[in-house]
Motif scaffolding. Structure first.
Motif, short mmCIF file in Angstrom:
data_model
loop_
_atom_site.label_atom_id
_atom_site.label_comp_id
_atom_site.label_asym_id
_atom_site.label_seq_id
_atom_site.Cartn_x
_atom_site.Cartn_y
_atom_site.Cartn_z
N GLU A 190 0.85 -1.19 0.00
CA GLU A 190 0.00 0.00 0.00
C GLU A 190 0.89 1.24 0.00
N PHE A 191 0.53 2.22 -0.85
CA PHE A 191 1.23 3.50 -0.91
C PHE A 191 0.21 4.62 -0.73
N ASN A 192 0.56 5.62 0.08
CA ASN A 192 -0.27 6.80 0.28
C ASN A 192 0.52 8.03 -0.16
N PHE A 193 -0.14 8.92 -0.90
CA PHE A 193 0.49 10.13 -1.41
C PHE A 193 -0.37 11.33 -1.05
N SER A 194 0.18 12.25 -0.28
CA SER A 194 -0.55 13.43 0.14
C SER A 194 -0.21 14.63 -0.75
N PRO A 195 -1.17 15.53 -0.99
CA PRO A 195 -0.85 16.78 -1.67
C PRO A 195 0.22 17.60 -0.95
N SER A 196 0.44 17.32 0.34
CA SER A 196 1.49 18.02 1.08
C SER A 196 2.89 17.55 0.67
N THR A 197 2.97 16.46 -0.07
CA THR A 197 4.17 15.71 -0.49
C THR A 197 4.62 14.69 0.54
N ALA A 198 3.90 14.57 1.68
CA ALA A 198 4.16 13.47 2.60
C ALA A 198 3.71 12.16 1.94
N TRP A 199 4.27 11.06 2.39
CA TRP A 199 3.97 9.77 1.75
C TRP A 199 4.09 8.64 2.77
N ALA A 200 3.57 7.49 2.40
CA ALA A 200 3.68 6.30 3.24
C ALA A 200 3.73 5.07 2.35
N ALA A 201 4.36 4.00 2.85
CA ALA A 201 4.43 2.73 2.12
C ALA A 201 4.43 1.60 3.13
N TYR A 202 3.56 0.63 2.90
CA TYR A 202 3.41 -0.50 3.82
C TYR A 202 3.36 -1.81 3.03
N ARG A 203 3.66 -2.91 3.72
CA ARG A 203 3.45 -4.22 3.13
C ARG A 203 2.61 -5.05 4.09
N PHE A 204 1.82 -5.95 3.53
CA PHE A 204 0.92 -6.81 4.29
C PHE A 204 1.13 -8.25 3.84
N THR A 205 1.04 -9.18 4.76
CA THR A 205 1.17 -10.59 4.42
C THR A 205 -0.18 -11.20 4.05
N GLY A 206 -1.26 -10.56 4.45
CA GLY A 206 -2.61 -11.01 4.15
C GLY A 206 -3.57 -9.86 4.37
N TYR A 207 -4.86 -10.12 4.22
CA TYR A 207 -5.85 -9.05 4.34
C TYR A 207 -5.74 -8.34 5.69
N ARG A 208 -5.23 -7.13 5.66
CA ARG A 208 -5.02 -6.30 6.84
C ARG A 208 -4.18 -7.00 7.91
N GLU A 209 -3.33 -7.93 7.50
CA GLU A 209 -2.50 -8.67 8.44
C GLU A 209 -1.02 -8.45 8.16
N GLY A 210 -0.21 -8.55 9.21
CA GLY A 210 1.25 -8.46 9.04
C GLY A 210 1.74 -7.13 8.52
N MET A 211 1.07 -6.06 8.86
CA MET A 211 1.44 -4.74 8.35
C MET A 211 2.80 -4.31 8.87
N GLN A 212 3.68 -3.90 7.94
CA GLN A 212 5.00 -3.37 8.28
C GLN A 212 5.35 -2.27 7.29
N PRO A 213 6.23 -1.34 7.67
CA PRO A 213 6.71 -0.36 6.70
C PRO A 213 7.42 -1.05 5.54
N LEU A 214 7.15 -0.60 4.33
CA LEU A 214 7.83 -1.13 3.15
C LEU A 214 9.05 -0.26 2.87
N PRO A 215 10.26 -0.84 2.92
CA PRO A 215 11.47 -0.03 2.69
C PRO A 215 11.50 0.56 1.28
N LEU A 216 11.83 1.83 1.18
CA LEU A 216 12.03 2.51 -0.09
C LEU A 216 13.40 3.15 -0.10
N ALA A 217 14.17 2.89 -1.16
CA ALA A 217 15.49 3.51 -1.26
C ALA A 217 15.38 5.00 -1.56
N HIS A 218 14.30 5.39 -2.26
CA HIS A 218 14.11 6.79 -2.62
C HIS A 218 12.66 7.17 -2.36
N ALA A 219 12.46 8.33 -1.79
CA ALA A 219 11.10 8.81 -1.54
C ALA A 219 10.40 9.07 -2.87
#
Length: 205
Positions: free
Chosen positions: A103-132
């Motif tokens: 999952e990736f979230n992009f705000s008009p403010s230029t803030a952002w988020a990235a997550y990974r899940f192992t199943g439906y809403r399960e195992g949520m962790q930050p997804l590493p990104l080398a570059h914003a």
């Protein structure tokens, strides 16, 4: 005239660099969840393209009375949680058979988020990104455009190895605090962008 997101008198981000010529998909129409309509948003569309198999470019266009919407003002392009509690644009990446997704979230403010899940809403962790992600936002009186350029993180292969598919969505808040939820398709009584059937576009990269 053009405006800074959150302030209709100024440009929302630095002028966009010249973009490479490449084919975007036709505009994909997002639909509001019937339980959460918006009188101030007429239409949201999204386009996507892949460059060299390692970069995703997305363009979200929101049409409506922008002055009546709560659009986060320009800030530092930081990683942040809970962006979905305000106006933001989203991308989910999954595959045809596996249960993991990103999952990736992009705000008009230029803030952002990235997550990974192992199943439906399960195992949520930050997804590493080398570059914003590079996010550019431009607001006018009747439309807001958000351009995103995202280097596909190598870590995505740990949750979505092959035959990737996309779900594109948006959350829009007005100045009264009311929320509307937009997606390619809705398959639940309540808005649920994580629902597997919300994935409606196949893309190989």
């Amino acid at each position: 005239g053009r405006s800074r997101c959150g302030n209709l008198r100024e440009f929302c981000h630095r002028p966009a660099a010249r973009r490479e010529r490449a084919s975007y998909t036709a505009g994909m129409k997002l639909r509001p969840h019937p339980s959460f309509p918006s009188a101030d948003v007429r239409d949201i569309t999204a386009q996507v393209r892949v460059r060299d198999g390692v970069r995703l470019d997305l363009v979200y266009r929101l049409k409506g009375d922008i002055s009546r919407l709560a659009v986060p003002a320009l800030a530092q392009p930081i990683r942040a949680d809970d962006l979905w509690q305000q106006t933001c644009f989203e991308l989910f990446v999954t595959d045809a058979e596996g249960t993991g997704y990103a999952e990736f979230n992009f705000s008009p403010s230029t803030a952002w988020a990235a997550y990974r899940f192992t199943g439906y809403r399960e195992g949520m962790q930050p997804l590493p990104l080398a570059h914003a992600p590079r996010i550019e936002c431009e607001a006018r009186a009747q439309h807001l455009d958000l351009h995103v350029s995202l280097a596909v993180p190598a870590a995505i292969a740990t949750v979505v190895p092959v035959m990737r598919r996309l779900a594109i969505s948006a959350v829009v808040q007005d100045h009264a605090g009311a929320m509307s939820y937009w997606a390619l398709v809705h398959h639940a009584d309540k808005p649920d962008f994580h629902h597997r059937d919300a994935v409606a576009y196949a893309l190989e990269f």
